[in-house]
Scaffold this motif. Structure first.
Motif, PDB file in Angstrom:
ATOM      1  N   ARG A 138     -66.447 -57.559  86.884  1.00 22.32           N
ATOM      2  CA  ARG A 138     -65.636 -56.471  87.460  1.00 22.32           C
ATOM      3  C   ARG A 138     -64.813 -55.791  86.373  1.00 22.32           C
ATOM      4  O   ARG A 138     -64.733 -54.565  86.293  1.00 22.32           O
ATOM      5  CB  ARG A 138     -64.730 -57.028  88.549  1.00 22.32           C
ATOM      6  CG  ARG A 138     -63.974 -55.983  89.314  1.00 22.32           C
ATOM      7  CD  ARG A 138     -63.144 -56.689  90.412  1.00 22.32           C
ATOM      8  NE  ARG A 138     -62.774 -55.784  91.459  1.00 22.32           N
ATOM      9  CZ  ARG A 138     -61.779 -54.915  91.379  1.00 22.32           C
ATOM     10  NH1 ARG A 138     -61.074 -54.831  90.269  1.00 22.32           N
ATOM     11  NH2 ARG A 138     -61.503 -54.124  92.380  1.00 22.32           N
ATOM     12  N   ALA A 142     -65.314 -51.947  85.091  1.00 21.04           N
ATOM     13  CA  ALA A 142     -64.214 -50.988  85.161  1.00 21.04           C
ATOM     14  C   ALA A 142     -63.922 -50.360  83.802  1.00 21.04           C
ATOM     15  O   ALA A 142     -63.676 -49.159  83.710  1.00 21.04           O
ATOM     16  CB  ALA A 142     -62.964 -51.663  85.710  1.00 21.04           C
ATOM     17  N   THR A 143     -63.978 -51.158  82.735  1.00 15.81           N
ATOM     18  CA  THR A 143     -63.615 -50.619  81.424  1.00 15.81           C
ATOM     19  C   THR A 143     -64.785 -49.961  80.708  1.00 15.81           C
ATOM     20  O   THR A 143     -64.608 -48.941  80.052  1.00 15.81           O
ATOM     21  CB  THR A 143     -63.023 -51.711  80.521  1.00 15.81           C
ATOM     22  OG1 THR A 143     -63.953 -52.779  80.401  1.00 15.81           O
ATOM     23  CG2 THR A 143     -61.721 -52.225  81.086  1.00 15.81           C
ATOM     24  N   ASN A 146     -66.256 -47.148  83.333  1.00 13.10           N
ATOM     25  CA  ASN A 146     -65.244 -46.390  84.053  1.00 13.10           C
ATOM     26  C   ASN A 146     -65.599 -46.313  85.533  1.00 13.10           C
ATOM     27  O   ASN A 146     -65.482 -45.284  86.177  1.00 13.10           O
ATOM     28  CB  ASN A 146     -65.079 -44.986  83.467  1.00 13.10           C
ATOM     29  CG  ASN A 146     -64.505 -45.045  82.076  1.00 13.10           C
ATOM     30  OD1 ASN A 146     -63.641 -45.867  81.792  1.00 13.10           O
ATOM     31  ND2 ASN A 146     -64.988 -44.190  81.202  1.00 13.10           N
ATOM     32  N   ALA A 147     -66.092 -47.427  86.052  1.00 18.85           N
ATOM     33  CA  ALA A 147     -66.532 -47.480  87.448  1.00 18.85           C
ATOM     34  C   ALA A 147     -65.397 -47.984  88.326  1.00 18.85           C
ATOM     35  O   ALA A 147     -64.725 -48.953  87.991  1.00 18.85           O
ATOM     36  CB  ALA A 147     -67.738 -48.400  87.579  1.00 18.85           C
ATOM     37  N   ASP A 148     -65.205 -47.317  89.429  1.00 17.56           N
ATOM     38  CA  ASP A 148     -64.243 -47.773  90.421  1.00 17.56           C
ATOM     39  C   ASP A 148     -64.926 -48.857  91.242  1.00 17.56           C
ATOM     40  O   ASP A 148     -65.895 -48.588  91.954  1.00 17.56           O
ATOM     41  CB  ASP A 148     -63.810 -46.607  91.314  1.00 17.56           C
ATOM     42  CG  ASP A 148     -62.794 -47.048  92.356  1.00 17.56           C
ATOM     43  OD1 ASP A 148     -62.081 -48.042  92.107  1.00 17.56           O
ATOM     44  OD2 ASP A 148     -62.732 -46.404  93.416  1.00 17.56           O
ATOM     45  N   VAL A 149     -64.472 -50.076  91.104  1.00 18.70           N
ATOM     46  CA  VAL A 149     -65.089 -51.205  91.800  1.00 18.70           C
ATOM     47  C   VAL A 149     -64.248 -51.503  93.039  1.00 18.70           C
ATOM     48  O   VAL A 149     -63.313 -52.285  92.981  1.00 18.70           O
ATOM     49  CB  VAL A 149     -65.204 -52.433  90.872  1.00 18.70           C
ATOM     50  CG1 VAL A 149     -65.928 -53.562  91.577  1.00 18.70           C
ATOM     51  CG2 VAL A 149     -65.918 -52.058  89.578  1.00 18.70           C
ATOM     52  N   SER A 150     -64.581 -50.858  94.125  1.00 17.93           N
ATOM     53  CA  SER A 150     -63.863 -51.046  95.397  1.00 17.93           C
ATOM     54  C   SER A 150     -64.572 -52.128  96.188  1.00 17.93           C
ATOM     55  O   SER A 150     -65.474 -51.847  96.972  1.00 17.93           O
ATOM     56  CB  SER A 150     -63.825 -49.734  96.179  1.00 17.93           C
ATOM     57  OG  SER A 150     -63.183 -48.741  95.428  1.00 17.93           O
TER      58      SER A 150
END
Length: 195
Positions: A138, A142-143, A146-150
């Motif tokens: 995760r 994210a880093t 640059n993915a939004d991990v909802s």
């Protein structure tokens, strides 16, 4: 022997046969129920270890152990994010299936249920592996991408599964929800002997 005696004997015999039929039906029901419960547990484990989920686990393993850090020139893409959710949703199904097994236990204290114990023994090390693996993956998603991990609801099901394994003494209590990498995490990815 008179007619009344024969009649009483026939009634007693009929009652005995009926009682035996009930006992046989109860034994057959319990046996079939037990078999079906073990099959459900086996199917949940099979889902985790084969097919699409098995392939996704390889990708998450690369994120976890290998290889992709924020400084990598290769960017993490949609395949890694899809793999993350594929494995996470599998654990969500396992947690739902385990809950159903507990609720459907013939015993009143589902914790001693054989099928749940069988499932827990099959998945405990997988849960421990992904307690750290999901957190690392995760973070890297994210880093690096640059993915939004909802993943709130799905990850909550995984953390409930982790807690259940820890309460049964099957997974080290040092694993914590979302806190890896962190001090004290027992995962082998933190071992200094790894490259």
């Amino acid at each position: 022997m008179g007619t009344e005696a024969w009649s009483a004997l026939a009634g007693l015999s009929s009652a005995t046969v009926a009682l035996a039929a009930v006992v046989i039906a109860i034994v057959a029901f319990r046996s079939e129920n037990r078999r079906a419960r073990f099959e459900n547990a086996r199917a949940l484990h099979h889902d985790l270890t084969t097919g699409e989920v098995g392939a996704a686990r390889t990708i998450i393993g690369n994120l976890h152990y290998g290889g992709l850090t924020p400084s990598d020139s290769r960017r993490v893409g949609p395949d890694e994010l899809t793999a993350y959710f594929t494995v996470l949703w599998c654990f969500e199904r396992i947690e739902a299936g385990r809950t159903a097994l507990l609720r459907g236990a013939l015993r009143t204290d589902g914790t001693n249920d054989e099928a749940v114990g069988y499932l827990d023994a099959l998945i405990a090390w997988h849960v421990a592996e992904f307690a750290c693996g999901f957190a690392v993956a995760r973070s890297r998603l994210a880093t690096t991408a640059n993915a939004d991990v909802s993943d709130g609801s799905s990850s909550a099901a995984f953390w409930r599964l982790l807690q259940a394994m820890q309460e049964r003494g099957m997974v080290d209590p040092l694993y914590r929800a979302g806190s890896c990498p962190g001090p004290g995490c027992p995962c082998s990815c933190h071992s200094p002997s790894l490259p």
